[in-house]
Design a protein around this motif. Structure first.
Motif, PDB file in Angstrom:
ATOM      1  N   PRO A  74       0.814  -1.226   0.000  1.00  0.00           N
ATOM      2  CA  PRO A  74       0.000   0.000   0.000  1.00  0.00           C
ATOM      3  C   PRO A  74       0.843   1.269   0.000  1.00  0.00           C
ATOM      4  CG  PRO A  74       0.157  -0.881   2.218  1.00  0.00           C
ATOM      5  CD  PRO A  74       0.867  -1.870   1.325  1.00  0.00           C
ATOM      6  N   ASP A  75       0.273   2.327  -0.543  1.00  0.00           N
ATOM      7  CA  ASP A  75       0.877   3.654  -0.446  1.00  0.00           C
ATOM      8  C   ASP A  75       0.731   4.209   0.967  1.00  0.00           C
ATOM      9  OD1 ASP A  75       1.406   3.620  -3.193  1.00  0.00           O
ATOM     10  OD2 ASP A  75      -0.564   4.485  -3.652  1.00  0.00           O
ATOM     11  N   ALA A  76      -0.320   3.779   1.669  1.00  0.00           N
ATOM     12  CA  ALA A  76      -0.570   4.246   3.029  1.00  0.00           C
ATOM     13  C   ALA A  76      -1.549   3.296   3.707  1.00  0.00           C
ATOM     14  CB  ALA A  76      -1.138   5.666   3.028  1.00  0.00           C
ATOM     15  N   VAL A  77      -1.524   3.304   5.036  1.00  0.00           N
ATOM     16  CA  VAL A  77      -2.467   2.528   5.837  1.00  0.00           C
ATOM     17  C   VAL A  77      -3.152   3.478   6.805  1.00  0.00           C
ATOM     18  CG1 VAL A  77      -2.774   0.577   7.398  1.00  0.00           C
ATOM     19  CG2 VAL A  77      -0.954   0.512   5.681  1.00  0.00           C
ATOM     20  N   PHE A  78      -4.479   3.424   6.851  1.00  0.00           N
ATOM     21  CA  PHE A  78      -5.256   4.320   7.700  1.00  0.00           C
ATOM     22  C   PHE A  78      -5.700   3.614   8.981  1.00  0.00           C
ATOM     23  CE2 PHE A  78      -5.952   6.110   3.433  1.00  0.00           C
ATOM     24  CZ  PHE A  78      -5.614   7.429   3.669  1.00  0.00           C
ATOM     25  N   PHE A  79      -5.475   4.285  10.113  1.00  0.00           N
ATOM     26  CA  PHE A  79      -5.949   3.824  11.415  1.00  0.00           C
ATOM     27  C   PHE A  79      -6.643   4.983  12.130  1.00  0.00           C
ATOM     28  CE2 PHE A  79      -2.531   0.757  10.742  1.00  0.00           C
ATOM     29  CZ  PHE A  79      -3.014  -0.411  11.337  1.00  0.00           C
ATOM     30  N   PRO A  80      -7.674   4.715  12.960  1.00  0.00           N
ATOM     31  CA  PRO A  80      -8.231   5.767  13.806  1.00  0.00           C
ATOM     32  C   PRO A  80      -7.369   5.960  15.043  1.00  0.00           C
ATOM     33  CG  PRO A  80      -9.426   3.742  14.177  1.00  0.00           C
ATOM     34  CD  PRO A  80      -8.422   3.452  13.092  1.00  0.00           C
ATOM     35  N   ARG A  81      -7.596   7.030  15.769  1.00  0.00           N
ATOM     36  CA  ARG A  81      -6.726   7.331  16.915  1.00  0.00           C
ATOM     37  C   ARG A  81      -6.915   6.386  18.093  1.00  0.00           C
ATOM     38  NH1 ARG A  81     -10.281  11.963  17.044  1.00  0.00           N
ATOM     39  NH2 ARG A  81     -11.723  11.860  18.808  1.00  0.00           N
ATOM     40  N   ASN A  82      -8.059   5.683  18.164  1.00  0.00           N
ATOM     41  CA  ASN A  82      -8.267   4.729  19.257  1.00  0.00           C
ATOM     42  C   ASN A  82      -7.818   3.329  18.865  1.00  0.00           C
ATOM     43  OD1 ASN A  82     -10.459   4.585  17.424  1.00  0.00           O
ATOM     44  ND2 ASN A  82     -11.771   3.631  18.950  1.00  0.00           N
ATOM     45  N   PRO A 133       3.766   4.303   5.115  1.00  0.00           N
ATOM     46  CA  PRO A 133       3.304   5.295   6.085  1.00  0.00           C
ATOM     47  C   PRO A 133       1.956   4.929   6.702  1.00  0.00           C
ATOM     48  CG  PRO A 133       2.973   6.098   3.855  1.00  0.00           C
ATOM     49  CD  PRO A 133       3.696   4.788   3.728  1.00  0.00           C
ATOM     50  N   VAL A 134       1.820   5.225   7.985  1.00  0.00           N
ATOM     51  CA  VAL A 134       0.555   5.070   8.705  1.00  0.00           C
ATOM     52  C   VAL A 134      -0.041   6.460   8.899  1.00  0.00           C
ATOM     53  CG1 VAL A 134      -0.448   4.546  10.968  1.00  0.00           C
ATOM     54  CG2 VAL A 134       1.086   2.903   9.871  1.00  0.00           C
ATOM     55  N   VAL A 135      -1.293   6.620   8.503  1.00  0.00           N
ATOM     56  CA  VAL A 135      -2.001   7.891   8.626  1.00  0.00           C
ATOM     57  C   VAL A 135      -3.131   7.701   9.639  1.00  0.00           C
ATOM     58  CG1 VAL A 135      -3.262   9.712   7.427  1.00  0.00           C
ATOM     59  CG2 VAL A 135      -1.494   8.410   6.215  1.00  0.00           C
ATOM     60  N   VAL A 136      -3.171   8.547  10.652  1.00  0.00           N
ATOM     61  CA  VAL A 136      -4.221   8.460  11.662  1.00  0.00           C
ATOM     62  C   VAL A 136      -5.352   9.419  11.281  1.00  0.00           C
ATOM     63  CG1 VAL A 136      -4.821   8.676  14.104  1.00  0.00           C
ATOM     64  CG2 VAL A 136      -2.538   7.857  13.437  1.00  0.00           C
ATOM     65  N   VAL A 137      -6.485   8.854  10.932  1.00  0.00           N
ATOM     66  CA  VAL A 137      -7.697   9.610  10.608  1.00  0.00           C
ATOM     67  C   VAL A 137      -8.849   8.950  11.348  1.00  0.00           C
ATOM     68  CG1 VAL A 137      -9.302  10.346   8.819  1.00  0.00           C
ATOM     69  CG2 VAL A 137      -6.862  10.263   8.327  1.00  0.00           C
TER      70      VAL A 137
END
Length: 352
Positions: free
Chosen positions: A104-112, A128-132
């Protein structure tokens, strides 16, 4: 050895992948980290259903190469998701080998989530991990705007924000002159019996935006034993509910795209109303006991859930508003799936 092989494979793929149509975007994610990514994103792994919904609404499902179990097991709601796209059981238990293999170009995780560990592990592979935090109703517009930038779809993001803003502003306008002393007191309970939602959860914000007062909104999680849970599910004593005398009870259940049956809703609400001492509560005496599916409650950053709560609490102010119709637009226009309806039930109506 397997992870080393995947690292070599990923490095080779990155070096040979032409990115002539891509640009750099620098931004801060939900936990304040400054990140720079090549956009538009072409391949992403997404944890948390609400984030996946945003991606689908803004960019479609083509960029999504991996999801968590919540999306992988709901085939009717996620018809393009296949078993090979499973990237982990949930946002606290990602399958790192599977994610690396997905390139992946990026992986999305929530803050919790367990994003810190994910950022460390995946960072070794240049992922990269992006927190959204897409479940956060208060961050809807900035989250959607960011997705528009990341996926190169600013117009689709603007359309979704306009849809959300229309109902957020409508709620604010119609509730602005309602004194706090006249606002209904709401006990909101998740799937677990005697488990409520506190300030800091999107469900608390949903109640407040809908004009209600969360009867447990004053509880501060830092002052409580960790054994009682979190803001997303906090165990309470039955006596505490009775002492706080809610005007309205809202039961969240179940977590599925398919609507619940009338028999299921009746069973859930009758059992709730029959709890010891609940017959003394204003909510039960006045027939203000409701069942709402997580799908409608969480629709479009929980703004549809807030509309439904406002209509239950103040029917005269929201007589012309049909939350089911708004939900239909969210599902059909933004999620590209059918809208089955039947996501709510009233104990008073079921007893007729």
């Amino acid at each position: 050895m397997r992870l080393l092989f995947l690292l070599i494979l990923l490095t080779w793929a990155t070096l040979t992948y032409a990115q002539t149509d891509r640009h750099s975007l620098t931004f801060r994610d939900d936990v304040g980290r400054e990140l720079t990514l090549r956009t538009p994103l072409k391949r992403v792994v997404v944890f948390n259903r609400y984030t996946t919904e945003f991606v689908r609404a803004v960019a479609g499902m083509q960029p999504v190469v991996g999801v968590d179990i919540d999306s992988a097991r709901s085939r009717s709601y996620w018809p393009t998701v296949t078993p090979s796209m499973l990237a982990g059981q949930g946002q606290t238990s990602p399958n790192y080998e599977a994610i690396v293999a997905m390139q992946p170009d990026a992986v999305f995780f929530p803050r919790n989530s367990d994003w810190q560990k994910a950022a460390t592990v995946l960072g070794r592979f240049g992922i990269p991990v992006v927190v959204v935090t897409a479940w956060d109703v208060l961050k809807h517009e900035e989250n959607v705007t960011l997705f528009g930038q990341l996926f190169g779809q600013p117009q689709r993001a603007a359309k979704l924000n306009a849809f959300y803003r229309r109902y957020r502003d409508l709620l604010a306008q119609r509730l602005q002159n309602l004194p706090m002393a006249q606002r209904k007191r709401v006990y909101i309970e998740e799937v677990g019996a005697y488990k409520t939602l506190l300030k800091g959860s999107g469900w608390h914000d949903m109640v407040e935006i809908g004009g209600g007062i969360n009867v447990f909104g004053d509880v501060r999680i830092l002052n409580q034993s960790s054994a009682r849970g979190s803001v997303q599910g906090f165990s309470i004593d039955p006596e505490e509910i009775i002492a706080r005398r809610p005007d309205v009870i809202v039961k969240l259940e179940p977590g599925q795209y398919e609507p619940h049956s009338r028999a299921f809703s009746s069973q859930v609400l009758e059992a709730l109303a029959a709890r010891p001492g609940f017959d003394r509560l204003p909510a039960v005496r006045n027939g203000q006991v409701y069942h709402i599916s997580y799908y409608l409650a969480g629709g479009c950053s929980k703004i549809i859930g807030a509309l439904q709560i406002a209509k239950w609490l103040y029917p005269d102010r929201f007589r012309d508003i049909d939350p089911d119709r708004v939900m239909r637009t969210w599902l059909e226009d933004f999620q590209q799936v059918p809208a089955p309806g039947g996501y709510t039930a009233s104990l008073a109506e079921l007893r007729k």
